[in-house]
Design a protein around this motif. Sequence first.
Motif, short mmCIF file in Angstrom:
data_model
loop_
_atom_site.label_atom_id
_atom_site.label_comp_id
_atom_site.label_asym_id
_atom_site.label_seq_id
_atom_site.Cartn_x
_atom_site.Cartn_y
_atom_site.Cartn_z
N THR A 104 11.58 -31.13 -48.37
CA THR A 104 12.93 -30.80 -47.94
C THR A 104 13.41 -29.44 -48.42
O THR A 104 14.38 -28.91 -47.90
N GLY A 105 12.74 -28.91 -49.44
CA GLY A 105 13.18 -27.63 -50.01
C GLY A 105 14.28 -27.78 -51.03
O GLY A 105 14.69 -26.77 -51.63
N LYS A 106 14.79 -28.98 -51.27
CA LYS A 106 15.81 -29.16 -52.29
C LYS A 106 15.23 -28.87 -53.67
O LYS A 106 14.08 -29.23 -53.96
N ALA A 132 17.95 -38.30 -57.87
CA ALA A 132 19.17 -38.23 -57.07
C ALA A 132 19.45 -36.79 -56.64
O ALA A 132 19.85 -36.53 -55.50
N ALA A 133 19.26 -35.85 -57.56
CA ALA A 133 19.52 -34.45 -57.23
C ALA A 133 18.59 -33.94 -56.14
O ALA A 133 18.97 -33.08 -55.33
N LEU A 134 17.38 -34.47 -56.09
CA LEU A 134 16.39 -34.04 -55.10
C LEU A 134 16.45 -34.85 -53.81
O LEU A 134 15.72 -34.57 -52.86
N GLY A 135 17.29 -35.91 -53.78
CA GLY A 135 17.40 -36.74 -52.59
C GLY A 135 16.21 -37.64 -52.37
O GLY A 135 15.88 -37.97 -51.21
N GLU A 137 14.01 -41.07 -52.22
CA GLU A 137 14.25 -42.49 -51.96
C GLU A 137 13.40 -43.34 -52.90
O GLU A 137 12.28 -42.95 -53.25
N PRO A 138 13.91 -44.49 -53.30
CA PRO A 138 13.14 -45.34 -54.22
C PRO A 138 11.80 -45.74 -53.62
O PRO A 138 11.68 -46.03 -52.43
N ARG A 139 10.79 -45.76 -54.49
CA ARG A 139 9.44 -46.23 -54.16
C ARG A 139 8.80 -45.47 -53.00
O ARG A 139 7.92 -45.97 -52.32
N ARG A 140 9.24 -44.22 -52.78
CA ARG A 140 8.64 -43.36 -51.77
C ARG A 140 7.95 -42.19 -52.47
O ARG A 140 8.54 -41.52 -53.31
N ARG A 141 6.70 -41.94 -52.11
CA ARG A 141 5.98 -40.82 -52.71
C ARG A 141 6.62 -39.50 -52.30
O ARG A 141 6.97 -39.30 -51.13
N ALA A 142 6.75 -38.62 -53.26
CA ALA A 142 7.32 -37.30 -52.98
C ALA A 142 6.47 -36.25 -53.68
O ALA A 142 6.07 -36.42 -54.84
#
Length: 317
Positions: A104-106, A132-135, A137-142
Amino acid sequence: MIRANSKKMKTAAFAVLAVVMGLTACAPIEAGFDTGSLPGVGAIESDTLTVGEDVSAAELSAAPEVYNLKGIAVWNGGRTVPGIWVAHPTATKPMDVRIVHTATGKSVVGRLLHAKNRPGNNQVTLSSDAAAALGLEPRRRARLSIVALLPGDLATRRSRQGAERSARAALTGFAATLDNDRLAQLVGALMRGMGYRTEFEDGLIANDGGAGIRAKLAGKGAPDIRVAVRSGGNKRISGGELAAFGKALRTDGSVGLVVSVPGFGKDVRRSGLMGGAFVEMLDLDGLLDLWVDRYQDVAAVDRELMPLKPVYFLAGN
């Protein structure tokens, strides 16, 4: 220290040599919390990076050469110890970092901590506040990008120090190649830059055929300075040689300066009365310091003896 027990010459000699040789609150970043209760996160080590107070994110500069990681993080949705932080086994000490969610670029500025290495798990651990600051989602790989941040003035200083080390090594290597005559020319150029008239002569410390200089300061009533040089590839100058040098100086009321690239023996005092005359000593490091300090005072033609090229850095506020 020289005792003022005889002639005015000694006082004047000291003043002349002093002119020649005289040229030669921060607070640590704190993590802000105890990591002892963090799952998989080790204890915080003392941080050696010091900066001024209240450094804002805008004043920080990316330093990927210090730390740069692209890794996978999964937030389980639960609350963690407060604060924006991430942790990874490759982190050797706490530091400020910019954390970017690459999809997302956040991005957010937070703290990097050391995490205990667990077999088969090399994921990035992160706080709920960071998620939270990066947006996320729970249990989602980022996929995250984590890059070290340094205060701008410190980043500049680190770059400058690296450049200075490289430059010093080059100067040292060059000076070590000079023979006695070329070394004497270089020292003579320095003294002319300081207002002396110079005449070249045979070295008074002549066991290795060393060269010498007689320097005169016009209109000051000061004694002559007799300079002896010894280039690299020769042995260090001994206390006995300096005593003989001092005796030779005493015959004409001169004071002495000895420049020795190989340095001086363990039996040598760094300055004082040698054989009845005042003698000051300058090793390779001292010579290079003097050349850099007085470079702008040296005549343009003399600068070619050991040319320097200035490098400029943007000064911090």
